[in-house]
Structure formats: C-alpha cells, structure tokens
Motif scaffolding. Structure first.
Motif, short mmCIF file in Angstrom:
data_model
loop_
_atom_site.label_atom_id
_atom_site.label_comp_id
_atom_site.label_asym_id
_atom_site.label_seq_id
_atom_site.Cartn_x
_atom_site.Cartn_y
_atom_site.Cartn_z
N SER A 62 -2.07 9.13 15.76
CA SER A 62 -2.29 10.74 15.12
C SER A 62 -1.28 11.71 15.04
O SER A 62 -0.50 12.31 14.46
N LEU A 63 -1.79 12.02 16.71
CA LEU A 63 -2.10 13.11 17.25
C LEU A 63 -0.69 13.79 17.43
O LEU A 63 0.14 15.22 17.54
N ILE A 69 -5.12 4.69 17.96
CA ILE A 69 -4.88 5.74 16.37
C ILE A 69 -5.58 7.24 16.55
O ILE A 69 -4.58 7.96 16.22
N VAL A 70 -5.99 8.02 17.77
CA VAL A 70 -6.13 8.85 17.44
C VAL A 70 -4.90 9.43 18.18
O VAL A 70 -4.56 10.88 17.94
N ALA A 103 -4.06 0.28 5.02
CA ALA A 103 -3.38 1.90 5.01
C ALA A 103 -2.80 2.16 6.21
O ALA A 103 -1.40 2.41 6.32
N LEU A 104 -3.36 1.44 8.00
CA LEU A 104 -2.94 2.06 9.04
C LEU A 104 -1.56 1.60 9.16
O LEU A 104 -0.64 2.36 9.89
N THR A 114 -8.81 4.43 20.49
CA THR A 114 -8.07 6.00 21.50
C THR A 114 -6.40 5.75 21.28
O THR A 114 -5.43 6.66 20.52
N VAL A 148 0.50 4.17 7.80
CA VAL A 148 0.09 5.82 8.37
C VAL A 148 0.60 5.83 10.11
O VAL A 148 1.74 6.94 10.18
N ILE A 200 -3.40 8.36 -1.95
CA ILE A 200 -4.57 7.85 -0.64
C ILE A 200 -5.49 6.43 -1.64
O ILE A 200 -6.42 7.64 -1.91
N ILE A 225 4.26 7.26 7.05
CA ILE A 225 4.11 6.90 5.73
C ILE A 225 5.25 7.44 4.93
O ILE A 225 5.59 8.37 5.50
N LEU A 258 -8.60 -0.76 5.33
CA LEU A 258 -8.00 0.24 6.34
C LEU A 258 -6.87 -0.33 6.54
O LEU A 258 -5.72 0.53 7.06
N TRP A 281 0.23 -1.38 -0.09
CA TRP A 281 -0.08 0.21 0.13
C TRP A 281 0.67 1.07 0.07
O TRP A 281 0.41 2.07 -0.62
N PRO A 293 2.84 12.20 14.26
CA PRO A 293 2.39 12.59 12.63
C PRO A 293 3.62 12.30 12.46
O PRO A 293 2.56 11.88 10.80
N GLU A 294 4.54 12.08 12.26
CA GLU A 294 5.54 11.54 11.13
C GLU A 294 5.29 10.28 10.91
O GLU A 294 5.93 9.38 10.42
#
Lengths: 326, 292
Positions: free
Chosen positions: A306-307, A302-303, A254-255, A300, A258, A62, A262, A251, A52, A310-311
């Motif tokens: 991600s926050l 994932i959030v 991709a996850l 939770t 990410v 994407i 990524i 998903l 992916w 971010p890289e």
C-alpha cells in the motif's frame, strides 16, 4: 475511439486468451492436489475481486460487505439442493439473481451515503446478514449444512475423485468475470462509472444518471459474487455462516483488486495470483504453529505494497512499458 | 419483563455506552484532525488491554493504577505509529483513501499476528482486582463497580479532552489544523508534529479504555475486532470528526444494545445497534452531529 485505444483493447484480449490457454494446460503437469487446490482458490478470488472491482474500482463505491452476496449465493444453492433437490446450476443462477435484486434494494438507500458512512453501512449490513443466518434454524444456524455426496457428475456439480472439474469451472468463471469487465470498461456504463467515481456532481450535470449507474454496477457485481459463493459451497461441500459470510471474505474480495491495481482490468488478476498463494502457503506452512507468523507476514505485505505502490502492483508493468516506449 | 429489569438493563447499557464512547473518541479525534480512519483502532485497544494484563501479572499493579501508565504508553505508541507508518500513507499520490484504509488495515493484521506470536492465542483475564466482582446498589438498581468506575473514567476523560481542546495552546493548534492544515503551516506550526500528537492523544484515550476494560473482559489477540466495529458505528452515528458526537454515539449504542438484548436473543443484540446506525444515516447521511 482512437486507434491506440482499440489496439490496446485488442492486445488485452490476446494476452487474456494466451494466459487462459496456459492456465488450462497447467493441471496436466501439476498433479499435486494441494497445489491444485490453491490454484482453484486463486482463480476464484481473481474472479470475485474482478466482480468487486466493478463496483469498488470502476464506480468508486468501496464495499466491505460483499460477503453478504457471497453467502447468499452459497446458501441459495445449498438450501435448494439439500432441501428440494434442485440442481446446483439453478441454485447458482437463482442465488445470483437474488443477490442482484438485494444489492439494488440495499443500494437504494445506501448510495446516497458518502465515503466512510457508505463503507461502514456495507460492513454493518453484511454483519446483520451474518447474524440472521447464524440464528436461522431452518438454514442450519451456527452448525451449518453438510452437502450430501450424490456421486460425481456435472449435473450435480459434485466431484470427489478429482479437483480438475472445479479447476476448469473456476477458470471459466474467471474468464467470464474478466470478459464482462473488459466489455463494460468500454461501454456507456464504463464511462459513466468513471465519471461518477471522479466527480459525481460534475457527472450529474453532464447528464449521467449517477444513481442508476451505481445501481447497475452493484447488480452486476453482486450477481458475479453470488456465483462465486455458489461455486465455493459446492467446492468445499460444507457451509456455515462463519465459512461463507464473515468480514474476512469481504476483505479477501477487495484486497487483490486494491493491491493489484484498483479500477484496472488486470489489477484483480495480478493481485489474486500474488496474494492467494501467499495466504494459503503461509497458512499451511507457518500458520499451523498457531503463532500468527502468517498474519505478521500478511500484514507486512499489505502495509508495504500500500505504501510503496499506491496505484497497485500493476504500476510496475505500466512503468516498464513507458520506458520501453521511450 | 418488569420495570425493574428494564431499568436495570438500561443502567448497565448506559455504563457500557460511556465506555463505548471512550473507546471510539480517539478514532473520532484522528478522523476530525486529518480525515483518516484508523482501521487498527481495535488493535490499539487490544494492545492496551495486554499492557494492563502484564502490569498486573508481573508487577501486581491494579488496573486502576495501571490506567495512567497504559494511557501514557499508548500515547507514545500512537505517535510512533503515525510517524513510522501513517505519515507515509498521507503522501500517496494515487488512491489516497484506499491507501489509508489498507495501510492501517495491514497494521491491524500485523499487530494481531505479533500478539499471537508473543502473547499466544490464550484467553487471559485479570481475576483479582480491587474492584473486580463488587457491585453496589443505587435505589434498587445493582451496578457492577468496575463498569461504574469505567464510566466515571470515561466522563473524566471527555471532560479533560474538552478542556484541553478549548483551553490549551496545543488544543487550539489541533483545532486550527483540522480547520485548515495549509494555513497552519504558514503561521509556523509543524503539521506533522500536530498530527503525531493527535495520534498520541487518540492512542492515550483508547489506552485508558483498554485499561478499564481489562478488568471485566477476556484479553486475547482478536479482542479488538469485536469492539472495533462498534467503535466505527459509534463514531459514524455521532458524525465523523465530532468528539461530542462520539460521546453521544457511545451512549446511544450502549442503550440500544441493552434494549435489543431485552427483546431479541442475546446473540442478536448487535443487530439493534446496526439497525439504528442505518436508520440514522438514511435520515441524516452525516450522522447526528457530523459536519463532514
């Protein structure tokens, strides 16, 4: 290329070789079937996410519709095997080629779309594929297809007594996906893709054939994804549209990339090693209650990742390396 | 297939389409304001449907009366979701697009899990409401009253939104922020406040939709997922960021869905919507009315 760059590439290769050796030895000590099952899935998703990442990460397109290629790989293999007795190895290759061709055929109109229009187009196309298989009687429709057991053999890629052959196949698959990425990263294609991702207009003006390089990325990515689908079908020995073609799979491919990082070589592997065992463990230990604690935890994580990163989690390693260098 | 059946399906398609528009408009509003797609939009809808259900189950408040309450509660929820979560996703220094997609997506999974935990995965429905089960006949075309009222609520909401954006100070601040957030900060408008209010408004609109839809759809933790994809297609069809586009997109989606169901088996009715979306963006890559 400068010295530091080739040194880094050599180091990546050595790290990969060492990790592969360790991974190859692990099942000799871990005999628990449940744990082995998780390890097989982790390797498979690491490879799928690597695939992916070629299109989504390096080329910046994407896709949240890779379940289509996963499902095509699975269905081609299973239909050829159960209806015509074709060995899964040919089905796997055939599924890969069909997916690559379809990816390019779909890429022809969709690669002109930008941003969210592209993402939604990928979701919608995969959903159409899902609905078609769901209503296709010859291919089992909603009921799906059971793969009959024809005895353990490598030729038929069926093993009922032990998970180990699947494990080693998944390991090889993961290595191949990694090596393909490692090689592409430094090829003409790799540079084109990064140029396309950063600024398509500038890339075009510098003579990068933007459209063709997207098509190339899509073909490689879809081919590898279909191999994963074929493997998964033989591994679970039963498929239906729900189990190989839903948005969930798009998903899950991709996850890891990410969350791991990524567009990086190690991101998908790192992401899969963290995410897949977490998913499987929460599902079987907490999720059995049917009360959604697994989803709460998963959401939770994932959030927060991600926050906070971010890289991607790979950033943790890069930071430490920089500090050491200092 | 007689002319009567065709008119009948198109009429129900139109009603459903107006509701799809109402479900989608919050998404379009937020996107237009700050280029963020809320991948938890379906779960906002799910939450609103549960609120309506519990107001009915515990306090015997009819969904029609509950609608403004649910809208207000969802306004608060939307603003809080922005202030607690999305605001931080906007600050990401790397991969900002991906961070926004996956932050809101993680929020969606979290909300679904919480709904399963607190509300159980059981299917709920509101079986006795003022309008439930009633139909009226307009020139031989039978229309279910709840859907008809839902469509009227949608029209009223779009009208109010139009007035709000064009005529009020906040509406003008909203428009200005979407044009140029940097310049807006220079004239002393707090960008964060406008964004939070935008998310609140988006939440309130999907809240209204949820209250109406609770009258005739089953309510369960995954219900949002089935409407979310339609909402994204609606918004993209109309063109991202365009409020009018969401309105038109909704009507088109409703009509296409109803016509597909006339030709293909019911399980394939969404194929028509998806095919029309692809056809439109292949010809107009920015949707029908999109500028971005």
């Amino acid at each position: 290329m400068d010295d530091a760059h080739s040194k880094r590439r050599l180091r990546d290769l050595i790290v990969a070789a060492v990790l592969t050796c360790i991974a190859a030895l692990v099942p000799l000590f871990v005999k628990d079937v449940y744990v082995q099952n998780i390890m097989v899935l982790t390797l498979m998703y690491a490879a799928l996410s690597q695939a992916w990442n070629i299109l989504g990460g390096y080329c910046g397109q994407i896709s949240l519709g890779h379940a289509l290629y996963f499902g095509l790989g699975a269905y081609t293999t299973v239909l050829l095997f159960t209806k015509f007795g074709v060995l899964p190895w040919f089905g796997m290759l055939g599924g890969g080629l069909i997916s690559a061709v379809i990816a390019m055929a779909l890429g022809y109109p969709t690669f002109r779309l930008r941003g969210h229009y592209f993402v939604i187009a990928t979701i919608v196309i995969a959903e159409i594929g899902f609905l078609l298989f769901h209503n296709w009687d010859w291919a089992g429709a909603a009921l799906g297809i059971d793969i009959p057991v024809r005895g353990d053999s490598w030729a038929k890629f069926q093993f009922t007594r032990s998970k180990l052959p699947y494990y080693y196949f998944a390991l090889v698959f993961c290595c191949v996906a990694w090596l393909v990425t490692w090689w592409l990263e430094n090829s003409k294609w790799g540079y084109w893709w990064r140029a396309v991702k950063d600024n398509p207009e500038a890339a075009e003006s510098l003579g990068v054939v933007v459209f063709n390089s997207k098509m190339g990325a899509a073909a490689v990515s879809a081919f590898l994804t279909a191999i994963g689908g074929a493997f998964y079908a033989m591994f679970v020995s039963y498929i239906d549209p729900e189990s190989v073609m839903t948005f969930q799979f798009s998903l899950l491919m991709a996850l890891p990339a990410v969350l791991g990082g990524i567009g990086t070589l190690w991101g998908p592997v790192l992401g899969a090693v963290i995410l897949i065992p977490l998913t499987e463990l929460t599902r079987s230990f907490i999720g059995g209650s049917g009360r959604g604690v697994d989803l709460i935890l998963y959401g939770t994580v994932i959030v927060v990742i991600s926050l906070a990163r971010p890289e991607g989690l790979i950033g943790l390693f890069a930071k430490r390396r920089k500090e050491v260098a200092r | 297939m007689t002319t009567a059946t065709i008119i009948q399906s198109l009429a129900s398609g139109l009603l459903m389409g107006l509701l799809y528009g109402l479900v989608a408009v919050g998404l379009a509003l937020i996107f237009g304001l700050m280029d963020v797609t809320n991948f938890a939009h379906g779960e906002f809808l799910m939450l609103a449907m549960y609120m309506t259900f519990f107001l009915f189950a515990f306090f015997a408040i009819d969904p029609l009366l509950a609608a403004p309450l649910v809208g207000a509660a969802m306004f608060v929820f939307g603003a809080v979701a922005y202030l607690l979560v999305v605001r931080f996703a906007m600050r990401a220094k790397a991969n900002i697009g991906m961070v926004q997609i996956f932050t809101t997506f993680g929020l969606a999974i979290l909300m679904r899990g919480l709904a399963q935990y607190f509300f159980t995965p059981d299917y709920r429905s509101i079986n006795v409401s003022w309008l439930g089960g009633k139909t009226i006949s307009l020139g031989g075309v039978f229309l279910p009253v709840p859907q008809l009222v839902g469509a009227l609520v949608s029209l009223a909401a779009f009208g109010a939104l139009y007035f709000f954006i064009k005529k009020t100070d906040f509406g003008r601040a909203l428009e200005a922020t979407r044009e140029d957030a940097g310049a807006v900060a220079l004239v002393g408008i707090d960008k964060n406040k406008v964004f939070a209010l935008g998310w609140g408004l988006g939440g309130a609109l999907v809240g209204l939709a949820g209250a109406v839809m609770a009258m005739f759809f089953y309510i369960y933790p995954d219900v949002g997922a089935s409407f979310a994809l339609i909402a994204y297609v609606t918004v993209a069809l109309g063109g991202f960021g365009s409020v009018f586009g969401a309105f038109a997109g909704g009507i088109i989606v409703g009509l296409v869905e109803a016509s597909t169901a006339l030709i293909l088996p019911p399980s394939l009715k969404s194929v028509g919507i998806y095919a029309v979306y692809l056809l439109v963006v292949f010809i107009r890559p920015r949707g029908l009315f999109g500028s971005i």
